[in-house]
Design an enzyme around this catalytic site. Structure first.
Site, PDB file in Angstrom:
ATOM      1  N   SER A  58       0.834  -1.210   0.000  1.00 34.06           N
ATOM      2  CA  SER A  58       0.000   0.000   0.000  1.00 34.06           C
ATOM      3  C   SER A  58       0.861   1.249   0.000  1.00 34.06           C
ATOM      4  O   SER A  58       1.959   1.259   0.557  1.00 34.06           O
ATOM      5  CB  SER A  58      -0.888  -0.010   1.256  1.00 34.06           C
ATOM      6  OG  SER A  58      -1.509   1.236   1.430  1.00 34.06           O
TER       7      SER A  58
ATOM      8  N   TYR B 106      -1.889  -0.752  10.848  1.00 35.27           N
ATOM      9  CA  TYR B 106      -2.174  -1.338   9.521  1.00 35.27           C
ATOM     10  C   TYR B 106      -1.019  -1.008   8.576  1.00 35.27           C
ATOM     11  O   TYR B 106      -0.436  -1.908   7.965  1.00 35.27           O
ATOM     12  CB  TYR B 106      -3.491  -0.795   8.941  1.00 35.27           C
ATOM     13  CG  TYR B 106      -3.563  -1.027   7.457  1.00 35.27           C
ATOM     14  CD1 TYR B 106      -3.298   0.016   6.557  1.00 35.27           C
ATOM     15  CD2 TYR B 106      -3.818  -2.287   6.945  1.00 35.27           C
ATOM     16  CE1 TYR B 106      -3.297  -0.210   5.189  1.00 35.27           C
ATOM     17  CE2 TYR B 106      -3.820  -2.512   5.572  1.00 35.27           C
ATOM     18  CZ  TYR B 106      -3.551  -1.464   4.705  1.00 35.27           C
ATOM     19  OH  TYR B 106      -3.541  -1.688   3.343  1.00 35.27           O
TER      20      TYR B 106
ATOM     21  N   LYS C 161       2.145  -3.430   6.613  1.00 32.57           N
ATOM     22  CA  LYS C 161       2.539  -3.453   5.198  1.00 32.57           C
ATOM     23  C   LYS C 161       4.051  -3.210   5.071  1.00 32.57           C
ATOM     24  O   LYS C 161       4.737  -3.857   4.292  1.00 32.57           O
ATOM     25  CB  LYS C 161       1.763  -2.396   4.396  1.00 32.57           C
ATOM     26  CG  LYS C 161       0.286  -2.715   4.244  1.00 32.57           C
ATOM     27  CD  LYS C 161       0.055  -4.051   3.539  1.00 32.57           C
ATOM     28  CE  LYS C 161      -1.404  -4.407   3.406  1.00 32.57           C
ATOM     29  NZ  LYS C 161      -1.619  -5.749   2.842  1.00 32.57           N
TER      30      LYS C 161
ATOM     31  N   LEU D  71     -13.824   6.977   1.358  1.00 34.39           N
ATOM     32  CA  LEU D  71     -14.606   8.063   0.747  1.00 34.39           C
ATOM     33  C   LEU D  71     -15.661   7.575  -0.234  1.00 34.39           C
ATOM     34  O   LEU D  71     -16.844   7.928  -0.121  1.00 34.39           O
ATOM     35  CB  LEU D  71     -13.661   9.046   0.031  1.00 34.39           C
ATOM     36  CG  LEU D  71     -14.338  10.186  -0.745  1.00 34.39           C
ATOM     37  CD1 LEU D  71     -15.089  11.108   0.219  1.00 34.39           C
ATOM     38  CD2 LEU D  71     -13.304  10.960  -1.553  1.00 34.39           C
TER      39      LEU D  71
END
Ligand code: WQD
Length: 339
Positions: free
Chosen positions: A125, A150, A154, A201
């Site tokens: 990510s 989180y 990654k 979003l």
């Protein structure tokens, strides 16, 4: 050729399974159904005509992983999506994230290393960059202190794979650093299925338009950007899915330059929150109900990808636009809400 997709019933996973099947791969899906639904299998097969083999497994159970690979020794590649991915939740429950995202990765790697030709695509990510110093963000931009557990999983995940590649020359891995995946397959048979109140979003926009949410809160319009709202690189999930197939084929055809490569997967274009709202209104013909509220803790101002390496080395570039993504996201929302 048989490919394993972990987390294959999730948002990005399911779209990737469709693109793998379109390219003629046989797909086996592992998913624990903690953040996905078994009905997604029907969505996949209604698009491609092929129902992937599915095994409900908890990859935190090492014995399950080992016995799975004993049954499937003919797997030529693994695309590893399975992970928890809610930034806010990771702050509240860090150990759940470290256990679920890292133990599962370690068990997968241990098993994959025993396979003859081990090719591994890792779902990473843009979060690893934090707030990058300059835009667009290059793969060689420094990895910054993670903004959340989180994001840290990654970063640590990439380090675990890097160190594994150093001692296992026959193990080949590619990490794809996604920017912001949005949209849905044009068939509206699969799409994003956020559980509970959407954190991201675009599903919040479509659920507001569908009447499930009263109003979208725009988290801050006092950022140092043209219209005061944050900027992100919104990539259509189908373009992102295709990038996984191209990355896997790169390893299968032994075109990789080293046994660990990293690529940014984005459009290379930044869009503000207001521009995303305007895109939605343009493609749906609906005036969205939104209001400006306080900034959200942990949000960075701007992030969009430098995609020159993905274009030139990986041989991939995004084809779909923000409007395409918002149109398919809205069609998907209307389909699941039977609007
Ligand atoms: C985008 C913009 C918000 C919701 C996260 C993860 C990232 C990746 C994608 C997994 C921001 C604004 C949002 C709302 C808003 N996930 N916003 N109102 O935070 O960029 O990235 O999801 O890999 O790792 O960090 O995505 O969609 O949450 O936010 O104004 O109701 O929309 O402030 O500027 P984000 P997002």
């Amino acid at each position: 050729m048989k490919v394993l997709v972990t987390g294959g019933l999730g948002f990005i996973g399911s779209h990737t399974v469709v693109e793998l099947q379109n390219e003629g791969f046989d797909v086996v899906i592992i998913d624990d159904l903690s953040n996905s639904s078994i009905e997604v299998l029907d969505g996949i097969s209604s698009i491609t005509g092929f129902k992937p083999v599915f095994e409900k497994l908890d990859l935190k159970e090492k014995s399950s992983v080992v016995s799975f690979f004993e049954k499937h020794k003919d797997i030529v590649g693994v695309i590893h999506f399975a992970a928890s991915k809610a930034v806010g939740e990771s702050v509240k429950e860090p150990l759940k994230y470290y256990e679920n995202n890292l133990n599962t990765l370690i068990y997968m790697l241990k098993s994959v290393l025993d396979l003859e030709c081990s090719n591994f695509i890792f779902s990473s990510s843009c979060t690893v960059y934090g707030q990058a110093d300059s835009m667009p963000i290059l793969e060689k931009a420094p990895v910054k202190a993670a903004e959340s557990p989180y994001g840290n999983t990654k970063q640590i995940g990439e380090e675990i794979i890097t160190d594994t590649c150093k001692v296992a020359p026959n193990f080949n891995a590619i990490a794809l650093r996604y920017f912001n995946p949005i949209g849905a397959h044009h068939s509206s048979e699969i799409g994003e299925l956020p559980i509970g109140v959407p954190q991201n979003l675009v599903p919040y926009i479509t659920q507001t338009a569908a009447g499930l949410r009263a109003q979208l809160s725009v988290f801050g319009n006092d950022y140092p950007t043209e219209d005061g709202t944050c900027i992100r690189d919104y990539i259509h999930v189908v373009d992102l899915a295709k990038a996984h197939v191209i990355a896997l084929q790169r390893l299968l055809e032994k075109k990789n330059d080293s046994n660990y490569e990293v690529f940014n997967i984005g459009t290379g274009k930044g869009s503000s929150v207001l521009e995303v709202i305007e895109s939605f209104e343009r493609v749906s013909g609906i005036k969205l109900n939104y209001a400006y509220t306080a900034r959200r803790e942990g949000d960075i101002v701007s992030a969009y990808a430098d995609i020159s390496k993905s274009n030139k080395v990986l041989g991939w570039e995004s084809q779909l636009t923000l409007d395409d993504a918002m149109r398919t996201a809205w069609c998907w929302e209307k389909t699941i809400r039977k609007l």
